[in-house]
Design a protein around this motif. Sequence first.
Motif, PDB file in Angstrom:
ATOM      1  N   GLU A  85      32.907 -68.890  77.620  1.00  0.00           N
ATOM      2  CA  GLU A  85      33.455 -67.544  77.734  1.00  0.00           C
ATOM      3  C   GLU A  85      32.335 -66.508  77.762  1.00  0.00           C
ATOM      4  N   LYS A  86      31.114 -66.957  77.864  1.00  0.00           N
ATOM      5  CA  LYS A  86      29.948 -66.078  77.963  1.00  0.00           C
ATOM      6  C   LYS A  86      29.686 -65.283  76.679  1.00  0.00           C
ATOM      7  N   VAL A  87      30.043 -65.851  75.537  1.00  0.00           N
ATOM      8  CA  VAL A  87      29.590 -65.269  74.276  1.00  0.00           C
ATOM      9  C   VAL A  87      28.199 -65.853  74.033  1.00  0.00           C
ATOM     10  N   PRO A  88      27.167 -65.010  73.880  1.00  0.00           N
ATOM     11  CA  PRO A  88      25.815 -65.551  73.761  1.00  0.00           C
ATOM     12  C   PRO A  88      25.555 -66.164  72.388  1.00  0.00           C
ATOM     13  N   VAL A 138      28.986 -63.773  66.407  1.00  0.00           N
ATOM     14  CA  VAL A 138      29.120 -62.691  67.378  1.00  0.00           C
ATOM     15  C   VAL A 138      28.356 -61.473  66.884  1.00  0.00           C
ATOM     16  N   LYS A 139      27.490 -60.925  67.719  1.00  0.00           N
ATOM     17  CA  LYS A 139      26.623 -59.866  67.255  1.00  0.00           C
ATOM     18  C   LYS A 139      26.871 -58.525  67.919  1.00  0.00           C
ATOM     19  N   SER A 140      27.986 -58.415  68.640  1.00  0.00           N
ATOM     20  CA  SER A 140      28.300 -57.126  69.225  1.00  0.00           C
ATOM     21  C   SER A 140      29.799 -57.059  69.437  1.00  0.00           C
ATOM     22  N   GLU A 141      30.377 -55.882  69.166  1.00  0.00           N
ATOM     23  CA  GLU A 141      31.821 -55.763  69.341  1.00  0.00           C
ATOM     24  C   GLU A 141      32.211 -55.999  70.794  1.00  0.00           C
ATOM     25  N   ALA A 142      31.221 -55.882  71.696  1.00  0.00           N
ATOM     26  CA  ALA A 142      31.527 -56.114  73.110  1.00  0.00           C
ATOM     27  C   ALA A 142      31.967 -57.552  73.343  1.00  0.00           C
ATOM     28  N   TYR A 143      31.568 -58.453  72.437  1.00  0.00           N
ATOM     29  CA  TYR A 143      31.933 -59.857  72.620  1.00  0.00           C
ATOM     30  C   TYR A 143      33.116 -60.275  71.763  1.00  0.00           C
ATOM     31  N   TYR A 144      33.652 -59.370  70.951  1.00  0.00           N
ATOM     32  CA  TYR A 144      34.798 -59.728  70.103  1.00  0.00           C
ATOM     33  C   TYR A 144      35.943 -60.261  70.960  1.00  0.00           C
ATOM     34  N   ASP A 145      36.182 -59.592  72.083  1.00  0.00           N
ATOM     35  CA  ASP A 145      37.321 -59.983  72.905  1.00  0.00           C
ATOM     36  C   ASP A 145      37.115 -61.385  73.474  1.00  0.00           C
ATOM     37  N   ARG A 146      35.902 -61.654  73.932  1.00  0.00           N
ATOM     38  CA  ARG A 146      35.639 -62.988  74.488  1.00  0.00           C
ATOM     39  C   ARG A 146      35.729 -64.045  73.408  1.00  0.00           C
ATOM     40  N   PHE A 147      35.297 -63.656  72.188  1.00  0.00           N
ATOM     41  CA  PHE A 147      35.424 -64.580  71.069  1.00  0.00           C
ATOM     42  C   PHE A 147      36.893 -64.900  70.838  1.00  0.00           C
ATOM     43  N   ALA A 173      43.800 -63.651  67.105  1.00  0.00           N
ATOM     44  CA  ALA A 173      42.932 -63.777  68.267  1.00  0.00           C
ATOM     45  C   ALA A 173      43.707 -63.473  69.549  1.00  0.00           C
ATOM     46  N   ALA A 174      44.961 -63.909  69.570  1.00  0.00           N
ATOM     47  CA  ALA A 174      45.739 -63.756  70.790  1.00  0.00           C
ATOM     48  C   ALA A 174      46.077 -62.295  71.069  1.00  0.00           C
ATOM     49  N   GLU A 175      46.026 -61.467  70.019  1.00  0.00           N
ATOM     50  CA  GLU A 175      46.328 -60.049  70.237  1.00  0.00           C
ATOM     51  C   GLU A 175      45.270 -59.350  71.069  1.00  0.00           C
ATOM     52  N   ARG A 176      44.106 -59.870  71.043  1.00  0.00           N
ATOM     53  CA  ARG A 176      42.986 -59.302  71.807  1.00  0.00           C
ATOM     54  C   ARG A 176      42.812 -57.815  71.506  1.00  0.00           C
ATOM     55  N   ARG A 177      42.671 -57.522  70.228  1.00  0.00           N
ATOM     56  CA  ARG A 177      42.564 -56.120  69.821  1.00  0.00           C
ATOM     57  C   ARG A 177      41.259 -55.493  70.261  1.00  0.00           C
ATOM     58  N   TYR A 178      40.271 -56.302  70.618  1.00  0.00           N
ATOM     59  CA  TYR A 178      38.956 -55.743  70.929  1.00  0.00           C
ATOM     60  C   TYR A 178      38.720 -55.667  72.429  1.00  0.00           C
ATOM     61  N   ARG A 179      39.829 -55.790  73.179  1.00  0.00           N
ATOM     62  CA  ARG A 179      39.702 -55.750  74.620  1.00  0.00           C
ATOM     63  C   ARG A 179      38.967 -54.488  75.071  1.00  0.00           C
TER      64      ARG A 179
END
Lengths: 400, 292
Positions: free
Chosen positions: A12-15, A49-58, A163-169
């Motif tokens: 999912e491209k989470v580094p 995960v080190k950035s909120e930008a990746y929360y959604d992918r996580f 996780a399924a809610e994807r609140r960090y989209r």
Amino acid sequence: MFTGFFYTLRDEKVPVTPTEWMTLMEALDRGLAGASLSGFYYLARAVLVKSEAYYDRFDLAFRRYFDGIETSEKLAGQVAKWLENSLPPLKVDPSGRIPFSDWSLEDLKKQLEERLAEQKEEHHGGSRWIGTGGTSPFGHSGYHPAGLRIGGQSVNRSAVKVAAERRYRDFRNDDTLNTRQFEVALRKLRQLSRNDEKPPDMLNLDKTIDATCRKGGMLELVWDRPRKNTVKVILMMDSGGSMNPYARLCSQLFQAASKVNHFKDIKFYYFHNCVYDRLFNDPFCLVKNSVRTIDVLRDLDSSYRLIMVGDASMAPSELLMVGGALDWGVENDEPGESWLRRLAGHFTHSVWLNPIPEYMWPPVGERSYDTIGIIRGIFPMFELTVEGLERAVAKLKVSK
Amino acid sequence: MERSIYQGTADYLVSEDLRNAVNIAMALGRPLLIKGEPGTGKTMLARSIAEGLGMPLIIWNIKSTTKAQEGLYVYDTVQRLYDSQFGDRDVSDIRQYIRLGKLGEAFVSEKQAVLLIDEIDKADLEFPNDLLWELDIMNFYIPETGETISARHRPVVVITSNAEKELPDAFLRRCIFHYISFPDEEMMANIVRVHHPNLESNLLAEALKAFYWIRSLPGLLKKPSTSELLDWVQALVVGGIHPDRVTAEIPFLGVLLKKNQDFDQVLRRLHSPGGLQRQTGWPGNVRSGIRN
């Protein structure tokens, strides 16, 4: 354990790196996840995960990997009655904990179903049946290193559901962005100037005082290399009709670029669908307020970084034919494509930012039905999103 | 070793996942990196951890000129030069010119300390990398005196960032990360009650309604945050504003909004059809929020 999850995240491209993965393993060994999936969700997210930008992918990866492993509502309902009359929570001596090593959620689920089929009444304590306390893998308030909690005090909502809610989209960085995010991305162009090999000719006062004092008052001058940003940028924006839906986005990019004042020089030009022999000084694209493209090429040296912004979508004639320009009065003696190639050839660093999502672009060099394919062959093209801009900036740092 | 567990404090409401993150970071002995919108209480967290666990708090405010070295120690060479010229003190003892920085202070603290490195992204890009070794190994060497300063107790390190700059990957790999999202209405009501325990519930509801309406407007340059809401509620109370007037005219708007354009935009929307008053089907749930 869970190594599959590691690869799902990478997928999912989470580094995620092995270092962080080992930290997670260490944390699991110490029981920091508790014995619940929710605990694991938060632990894994905090460590990996080190950035909120990746929360959604996580969240997406988590859902993909763990979906369906939690007890179904029905199952929980059946056993809920047994669990109502509960024992006090079991206190577990930490030393008695079995390290999590060999368990599989699939097996557990299967076992739970079998156990459920056999079990006809309440059980509390003990190590086999579904119930409270005890060390069976099933039930609540008990301890089993890999137990499935059924009912009981719900501290968290189901991790998979969370996780399924994807609140960090909203925080994804491949979404289109706002002025501030543009600025942050553009600021990265500054790193360019750090490796400049200039002579050390700037007096460093602090270091001079320091060095002089160390020498007991003997003057010792310390010189630095100046670290000014030498990046010069040209931003050329399409202000054609097909760009109207992206007007807001483009104006944000414009604001950001003009606000980021660390460039040595920045120039703005506009064009209508394609660049011909004139470039315009404002978005209205009137000939009376324009400059000759050839003059721009002569005046601005090739070290300027060229950022083209446009949807690269036009009638093929506008790009490929002499006299194909859309506007009356602009009679181009050369097709737009030649002008674009000339620009790309003159400036050693150039990119094209396209507000149209990347998955809709035809492949490079595709000439049959869309001009994007042709233009992609001339300029490296990136999506006009945070991630796209970051990649574009990275591209602008190295000459092609 | 028995570790204390952070539970939050009376004046700081902490969400479940943030509390977990704090405890994970403490158990693993890693720095905790906190990001989030301004005004979500990033800095307050460290204060709350210190208070909750009875530890001393050491704050290192980072500015654009801060160097990593300053956090370890400073060798005051100028003072030494003065002293040598006026002969006030014996200058051969260099130790008296070494001053420990905030990180050094946290290392030598008698009790385990909470070290807050505030707004780390303000500093130079290389700053976080320069601290990697010291934060990992928890000691540093002072060549001038030949001393090594080691941490008596590994301090609880809390680092905040406003995402002004990207932090280096090597640094991120060593941190535990948590993003404080903006509180939802329910959580926000609790937060306001902590600060204004005697607030009329009517007034609170109306204030929150107006507050989240403003935040939901597209294109605001600076969205009002928690601290502005708290100030505004204070202003409403002091001004004796009747709850009915709160959403109708949004008094003291200047407390919430700090930019001219935002101010104008909100006023324009407020007085246009479909403004806050006339809005039916109020969207009660704002998407970003803290999970309980």
